[in-house]
Write a protein that holds these residues in place. Structure first.
Motif, PDB file in Angstrom:
ATOM      1  N   ILE A  36       0.974  -1.069  -0.046  1.00 16.46           N
ATOM      2  CA  ILE A  36       0.158   0.111  -0.173  1.00 16.46           C
ATOM      3  C   ILE A  36       1.097   1.289  -0.171  1.00 16.46           C
ATOM      4  O   ILE A  36       1.562   1.354   0.834  1.00 16.46           O
ATOM      5  N   LYS A  44      -2.762   5.021   4.687  1.00 19.34           N
ATOM      6  CA  LYS A  44      -2.002   3.529   4.412  1.00 19.34           C
ATOM      7  C   LYS A  44      -2.177   3.173   6.102  1.00 19.34           C
ATOM      8  O   LYS A  44      -2.694   1.717   6.052  1.00 19.34           O
ATOM      9  N   ASP A 155       4.054  -2.260   8.796  1.00 20.88           N
ATOM     10  CA  ASP A 155       3.798  -0.715   8.308  1.00 20.88           C
ATOM     11  C   ASP A 155       5.163   0.133   8.287  1.00 20.88           C
ATOM     12  O   ASP A 155       5.949   0.096   9.494  1.00 20.88           O
ATOM     13  N   ALA A 186       2.894  -1.448   4.232  1.00 16.72           N
ATOM     14  CA  ALA A 186       2.629  -0.135   3.707  1.00 16.72           C
ATOM     15  C   ALA A 186       3.985   0.734   3.756  1.00 16.72           C
ATOM     16  O   ALA A 186       5.037   0.406   4.410  1.00 16.72           O
TER      17      ALA A 186
END
Length: 298
Positions: A36, A44, A155, A186
């Motif tokens: 993402i 995100k 992330d 992300a």
């Protein structure tokens, strides 16, 4: 065809006036690496937070594993690292992971196996506080892998790391993916997504700009850095190139943008034939941040 690991449909999240996630839909299938991608503030982390049940959605829906189980049950099959890893500083890598096993009811034998994957087996008896940021991040990945998740969610996994640390994390992501674990990460780095992901969802201000395979993303947006002894002459000649889009001069270098894909050899030959000898020629890809700046400036 097996049902997707994760299905997101028309997801929205509002914080007051801010529409942080605006009609996002995505299907994640087994065995792929999904990115993402978007600049900071593009939604995100919010999207990941919603599917991991730590952020409440405003509307829309998502389900894990074809909706066959409740979210909290499904999340037992998910490994995730959302914020900075949280380990005990005075315990060793091995002790920290064994504690996670104890809490989650996982066999201790997994500890060694996962430390091997992230390249920390030789530091298993070192205290967490002696670890570099990159090593801490690798230990967090090992921890998220202890329950052999079907999908690993990361992330911004390389945020704040030095080039070597970034390289190591990316290698580990590729290794984990090659062993069949699905990955969702992300990132705000186009480079990262291009290097490790098979699929990408590009977000800007919470909206989808692109959703599909990485290699199908049209990436004509690159530029050349050029230098020669006669900058003025170089600029004049470049302006005659039929595909030139724009040109600027910064710090003694000429930056040239082209409309179409042009390779360095071709450009060098074009200039050489016009009597220009370059002492510097580098082709660069725009980072996503720059692409967004281009998009938003126009």
């Amino acid at each position: 065809m097996e049902s997707p690991i994760l299905t997101i449909k028309n997801l929205h999240k509002r914080y007051g006036k801010v529409h942080a996630v605006n009609d996002v839909s995505l299907e994640i299938h087994k065995g792929n690496v999904y990115g993402i991608l978007g600049p900071n503030g593009s939604g995100k982390s919010t999207t990941l937070g919603i599917v991991l049940n730590v952020v409440n959605k405003t509307s829309g829906e998502y389900n894990w594993f074809g909706g066959t189980m409740a979210t909290h049950e499904a999340l037992k099959k998910v490994g995730a690292i959302i914020e900075r890893p949280n380990f005990y500083p005075y315990m060793t890598a091995q002790e920290n992971l064994e504690l996670v096993c104890k809490i989650k009811g996982i066999n201790y034998s997994k500890v060694k196996e996962k430390l091997e994957i992230v390249g920390l087996i030789d530091r298993k008896d070192s205290k967490f506080k002696t670890f570099s940021l990159g090593m801490k991040q690798r230990l967090a990945i090992a921890s998220a892998l202890l329950n052999d998740p079907e999908i690993l969610i990361l992330d911004e996994p390389t945020n704040g790391l030095d080039p070597q640390g970034i390289h190591q994390i990316r290698d580990i992501i590729r290794l984990i993916a090659s062993q069949g674990t699905t990955i969702l990460l992300a990132s705000h780095l186009l480079d990262e997504v291009e290097k490790v992901c098979s699929h990408v969802l590009v977000l800007r201000f919470g909206e989808i700009l692109y959703n599909g395979k990485v290699d199908e993303m049209s990436n004509k947006s690159g530029y050349f850095e050029l230098q020669s002894n006669d900058s003025q002459r170089l600029i004049e000649v470049l302006k005659n190139h039929t595909e030139l889009e724009s040109i600027k001069e910064t710090e003694g270098k000429i930056i040239a943008y082209f409309k179409a894909q042009i390779d360095a050899t071709e450009l060098n030959k074009f200039l050489f034939e016009k009597g220009i000898i370059l002492n510097h020629l580098v082709k660069r890809k725009l980072s996503l941040e720059e692409q967004f700046l281009e998009l938003t400036n126009q």
